[in-house]
Design a protein around this motif. Structure first.
Motif, PDB file in Angstrom:
ATOM      1  N   PRO A  38       4.537  -0.296  -8.506  1.00 18.00           N
ATOM      2  CA  PRO A  38       3.633  -1.444  -8.614  1.00 18.00           C
ATOM      3  C   PRO A  38       2.448  -1.140  -9.549  1.00 18.00           C
ATOM      4  O   PRO A  38       2.037   0.014  -9.696  1.00 18.00           O
ATOM      5  CB  PRO A  38       3.136  -1.648  -7.187  1.00 18.00           C
ATOM      6  CG  PRO A  38       4.127  -0.960  -6.327  1.00 18.00           C
ATOM      7  CD  PRO A  38       4.684   0.169  -7.138  1.00 18.00           C
ATOM      8  N   ILE A  39       1.914  -2.179 -10.143  1.00 18.62           N
ATOM      9  CA  ILE A  39       0.741  -2.032 -11.009  1.00 18.62           C
ATOM     10  C   ILE A  39      -0.388  -1.433 -10.180  1.00 18.62           C
ATOM     11  O   ILE A  39      -0.631  -1.830  -9.046  1.00 18.62           O
ATOM     12  CB  ILE A  39       0.328  -3.403 -11.596  1.00 18.62           C
ATOM     13  CG1 ILE A  39       1.428  -3.905 -12.535  1.00 18.62           C
ATOM     14  CG2 ILE A  39      -1.014  -3.312 -12.320  1.00 18.62           C
ATOM     15  CD1 ILE A  39       1.241  -5.318 -13.020  1.00 18.62           C
ATOM     16  N   GLY A  40      -1.051  -0.455 -10.741  1.00 19.84           N
ATOM     17  CA  GLY A  40      -2.154   0.194 -10.049  1.00 19.84           C
ATOM     18  C   GLY A  40      -1.760   1.504  -9.375  1.00 19.84           C
ATOM     19  O   GLY A  40      -2.607   2.218  -8.867  1.00 19.84           O
ATOM     20  N   THR A  41      -0.467   1.832  -9.375  1.00 22.45           N
ATOM     21  CA  THR A  41      -0.012   3.086  -8.768  1.00 22.45           C
ATOM     22  C   THR A  41      -0.491   4.259  -9.622  1.00 22.45           C
ATOM     23  O   THR A  41      -0.310   4.266 -10.837  1.00 22.45           O
ATOM     24  CB  THR A  41       1.530   3.117  -8.671  1.00 22.45           C
ATOM     25  OG1 THR A  41       1.954   2.014  -7.887  1.00 22.45           O
ATOM     26  CG2 THR A  41       2.015   4.417  -8.057  1.00 22.45           C
ATOM     27  N   LEU A  42      -1.100   5.230  -8.981  1.00 22.42           N
ATOM     28  CA  LEU A  42      -1.555   6.426  -9.676  1.00 22.42           C
ATOM     29  C   LEU A  42      -0.341   7.277 -10.033  1.00 22.42           C
ATOM     30  O   LEU A  42       0.465   7.613  -9.154  1.00 22.42           O
ATOM     31  CB  LEU A  42      -2.511   7.231  -8.791  1.00 22.42           C
ATOM     32  CG  LEU A  42      -2.991   8.571  -9.342  1.00 22.42           C
ATOM     33  CD1 LEU A  42      -3.799   8.375 -10.625  1.00 22.42           C
ATOM     34  CD2 LEU A  42      -3.819   9.290  -8.294  1.00 22.42           C
ATOM     35  N   LEU A  43      -0.204   7.603 -11.308  1.00 19.49           N
ATOM     36  CA  LEU A  43       0.898   8.453 -11.761  1.00 19.49           C
ATOM     37  C   LEU A  43       0.335   9.795 -12.197  1.00 19.49           C
ATOM     38  O   LEU A  43      -0.564   9.854 -13.037  1.00 19.49           O
ATOM     39  CB  LEU A  43       1.637   7.806 -12.940  1.00 19.49           C
ATOM     40  CG  LEU A  43       2.322   6.481 -12.677  1.00 19.49           C
ATOM     41  CD1 LEU A  43       2.903   5.922 -13.969  1.00 19.49           C
ATOM     42  CD2 LEU A  43       3.399   6.633 -11.622  1.00 19.49           C
ATOM     43  N   VAL A  44       0.844  10.850 -11.621  1.00 22.03           N
ATOM     44  CA  VAL A  44       0.491  12.197 -12.033  1.00 22.03           C
ATOM     45  C   VAL A  44       1.656  12.670 -12.890  1.00 22.03           C
ATOM     46  O   VAL A  44       2.698  13.075 -12.379  1.00 22.03           O
ATOM     47  CB  VAL A  44       0.278  13.124 -10.821  1.00 22.03           C
ATOM     48  CG1 VAL A  44      -0.073  14.523 -11.282  1.00 22.03           C
ATOM     49  CG2 VAL A  44      -0.779  12.548  -9.894  1.00 22.03           C
ATOM     50  N   ALA A  73       0.833  -1.207   0.000  1.00 20.26           N
ATOM     51  CA  ALA A  73       0.000   0.000   0.000  1.00 20.26           C
ATOM     52  C   ALA A  73       0.866   1.255   0.000  1.00 20.26           C
ATOM     53  O   ALA A  73       0.579   2.218  -0.711  1.00 20.26           O
ATOM     54  CB  ALA A  73      -0.928  -0.008   1.204  1.00 20.26           C
ATOM     55  N   LEU A  74       1.922   1.255   0.802  1.00 21.02           N
ATOM     56  CA  LEU A  74       2.820   2.408   0.835  1.00 21.02           C
ATOM     57  C   LEU A  74       3.541   2.594  -0.500  1.00 21.02           C
ATOM     58  O   LEU A  74       3.763   3.711  -0.946  1.00 21.02           O
ATOM     59  CB  LEU A  74       3.844   2.259   1.962  1.00 21.02           C
ATOM     60  CG  LEU A  74       3.300   2.437   3.375  1.00 21.02           C
ATOM     61  CD1 LEU A  74       4.361   2.057   4.407  1.00 21.02           C
ATOM     62  CD2 LEU A  74       2.806   3.850   3.590  1.00 21.02           C
ATOM     63  N   ALA A  75       3.914   1.468  -1.133  1.00 21.00           N
ATOM     64  CA  ALA A  75       4.623   1.536  -2.407  1.00 21.00           C
ATOM     65  C   ALA A  75       3.741   2.095  -3.511  1.00 21.00           C
ATOM     66  O   ALA A  75       4.245   2.590  -4.521  1.00 21.00           O
ATOM     67  CB  ALA A  75       5.136   0.149  -2.793  1.00 21.00           C
ATOM     68  N   GLN A  76       2.422   2.035  -3.341  1.00 25.39           N
ATOM     69  CA  GLN A  76       1.500   2.497  -4.374  1.00 25.39           C
ATOM     70  C   GLN A  76       0.990   3.918  -4.137  1.00 25.39           C
ATOM     71  O   GLN A  76      -0.009   4.311  -4.731  1.00 25.39           O
ATOM     72  CB  GLN A  76       0.317   1.540  -4.483  1.00 25.39           C
ATOM     73  CG  GLN A  76       0.685   0.224  -5.113  1.00 25.39           C
ATOM     74  CD  GLN A  76      -0.511  -0.694  -5.238  1.00 25.39           C
ATOM     75  OE1 GLN A  76      -1.248  -0.896  -4.287  1.00 25.39           O
ATOM     76  NE2 GLN A  76      -0.693  -1.254  -6.412  1.00 25.39           N
ATOM     77  N   GLN A  77       1.647   4.677  -3.293  1.00 32.02           N
ATOM     78  CA  GLN A  77       1.252   6.060  -3.082  1.00 32.02           C
ATOM     79  C   GLN A  77       1.285   6.791  -4.432  1.00 32.02           C
ATOM     80  O   GLN A  77       2.139   6.521  -5.269  1.00 32.02           O
ATOM     81  CB  GLN A  77       2.218   6.753  -2.119  1.00 32.02           C
ATOM     82  CG  GLN A  77       2.144   6.243  -0.705  1.00 32.02           C
ATOM     83  CD  GLN A  77       0.848   6.633  -0.038  1.00 32.02           C
ATOM     84  OE1 GLN A  77       0.480   7.790   0.004  1.00 32.02           O
ATOM     85  NE2 GLN A  77       0.138   5.645   0.475  1.00 32.02           N
ATOM     86  N   PRO A  78       0.358   7.715  -4.679  1.00 34.43           N
ATOM     87  CA  PRO A  78       0.375   8.453  -5.945  1.00 34.43           C
ATOM     88  C   PRO A  78       1.735   9.126  -6.154  1.00 34.43           C
ATOM     89  O   PRO A  78       2.322   9.671  -5.218  1.00 34.43           O
ATOM     90  CB  PRO A  78      -0.723   9.500  -5.765  1.00 34.43           C
ATOM     91  CG  PRO A  78      -1.630   8.915  -4.735  1.00 34.43           C
ATOM     92  CD  PRO A  78      -0.747   8.111  -3.821  1.00 34.43           C
ATOM     93  N   LEU A  79       2.216   9.048  -7.373  1.00 39.06           N
ATOM     94  CA  LEU A  79       3.529   9.591  -7.707  1.00 39.06           C
ATOM     95  C   LEU A  79       3.388  10.782  -8.636  1.00 39.06           C
ATOM     96  O   LEU A  79       2.566  10.770  -9.549  1.00 39.06           O
ATOM     97  CB  LEU A  79       4.384   8.518  -8.405  1.00 39.06           C
ATOM     98  CG  LEU A  79       4.616   7.233  -7.641  1.00 39.06           C
ATOM     99  CD1 LEU A  79       5.352   6.230  -8.516  1.00 39.06           C
ATOM    100  CD2 LEU A  79       5.393   7.511  -6.374  1.00 39.06           C
ATOM    101  N   VAL A  89      11.845   3.188  -2.670  1.00 39.94           N
ATOM    102  CA  VAL A  89      12.625   2.189  -1.929  1.00 39.94           C
ATOM    103  C   VAL A  89      11.774   0.968  -1.584  1.00 39.94           C
ATOM    104  O   VAL A  89      12.314  -0.081  -1.257  1.00 39.94           O
ATOM    105  CB  VAL A  89      13.279   2.771  -0.647  1.00 39.94           C
ATOM    106  CG1 VAL A  89      14.205   3.914  -0.966  1.00 39.94           C
ATOM    107  CG2 VAL A  89      12.227   3.188   0.352  1.00 39.94           C
ATOM    108  N   LEU A  90      10.467   1.082  -1.666  1.00 39.69           N
ATOM    109  CA  LEU A  90       9.577  -0.025  -1.335  1.00 39.69           C
ATOM    110  C   LEU A  90       9.183  -0.867  -2.551  1.00 39.69           C
ATOM    111  O   LEU A  90       8.554  -1.903  -2.410  1.00 39.69           O
ATOM    112  CB  LEU A  90       8.305   0.511  -0.671  1.00 39.69           C
ATOM    113  CG  LEU A  90       8.506   1.286   0.622  1.00 39.69           C
ATOM    114  CD1 LEU A  90       7.196   1.901   1.077  1.00 39.69           C
ATOM    115  CD2 LEU A  90       9.083   0.384   1.696  1.00 39.69           C
ATOM    116  N   TRP A  91       9.550  -0.416  -3.748  1.00 35.93           N
ATOM    117  CA  TRP A  91       9.160  -1.135  -4.954  1.00 35.93           C
ATOM    118  C   TRP A  91       9.911  -2.457  -5.036  1.00 35.93           C
ATOM    119  O   TRP A  91      11.092  -2.547  -4.718  1.00 35.93           O
ATOM    120  CB  TRP A  91       9.448  -0.317  -6.197  1.00 35.93           C
ATOM    121  CG  TRP A  91       8.690   0.976  -6.271  1.00 35.93           C
ATOM    122  CD1 TRP A  91       7.628   1.366  -5.505  1.00 35.93           C
ATOM    123  CD2 TRP A  91       8.972   2.061  -7.147  1.00 35.93           C
ATOM    124  NE1 TRP A  91       7.230   2.624  -5.855  1.00 35.93           N
ATOM    125  CE2 TRP A  91       8.029   3.084  -6.863  1.00 35.93           C
ATOM    126  CE3 TRP A  91       9.901   2.288  -8.137  1.00 35.93           C
ATOM    127  CZ2 TRP A  91       8.003   4.276  -7.543  1.00 35.93           C
ATOM    128  CZ3 TRP A  91       9.883   3.486  -8.824  1.00 35.93           C
ATOM    129  CH2 TRP A  91       8.931   4.471  -8.522  1.00 35.93           C
TER     130      TRP A  91
END
Length: 149
Positions: free
Chosen positions: A37-43, A4-10, A29-31
């Motif tokens: 990770p798949i599903g991570t929101l990218l801005v 969950a932490l690794a998928q924070q919006p970037l 560092v968590l990837w």
């Protein structure tokens, strides 16, 4: 939790060949791989859509959020001094509404008293400096030890 932490919006800059991450910086560092990770929101923005100043500000805000959330109480004066030296005056003004990060703000944000902050500085000044060379270390080790050491 790690996932969950690794998928924070970037927030990143999209170039033809890469995504240049600028906030939050710590999640990478968590990837499990060299990609989010798949599903991570990218801005994603292009270099034309965001200025270097806006990128710098977002990166500092990202880092400061993590630093203030995980700050060791005995390192507050060191953090203040480092930020005072490292951060531009413009960012100090924009983020802290002051010329530089001062003791009053640090105490307010961290819950430490100004006296405790002053004590941290005094302790730092009175600590003996570590030996700088190998020979100095050897000389110190060769000195006789007393009963109280």
């Amino acid at each position: 939790m790690r996932k969950a932490l690794a998928q924070q919006p970037l927030q990143c800059i999209a170039t033809p060949s890469t995504l240049e991450l600028y906030a939050p910086l710590w999640t990478s560092v968590l990837w499990q791989t060299d990609q989010p990770p798949i599903g991570t929101l990218l801005v994603c923005l292009t270099p034309d859509e965001i200025s270097e100043i806006e990128i710098e500000r977002a990166a500092w805000v990202s880092v400061l959020g993590e630093v203030f959330n995980s700050l060791h109480p005995h390192a507050i004066s060191d953090l203040r001094d480092t930020l005072k030296e490292s951060m531009s005056h413009g960012l100090h003004r924009e983020l802290f509404n002051t010329k530089t990060l001062n003791d009053k703000l640090m105490c307010k944000w961290t819950g430490i008293s100004r006296a405790a902050l002053g004590e941290q500085r005094r302790r730092k000044r009175t600590q003996p400096s570590p030996p700088a060379t190998t020979q100095e270390i050897i000389d110190l080790l060769n000195q006789p030890w007393g009963d109280d050491e």
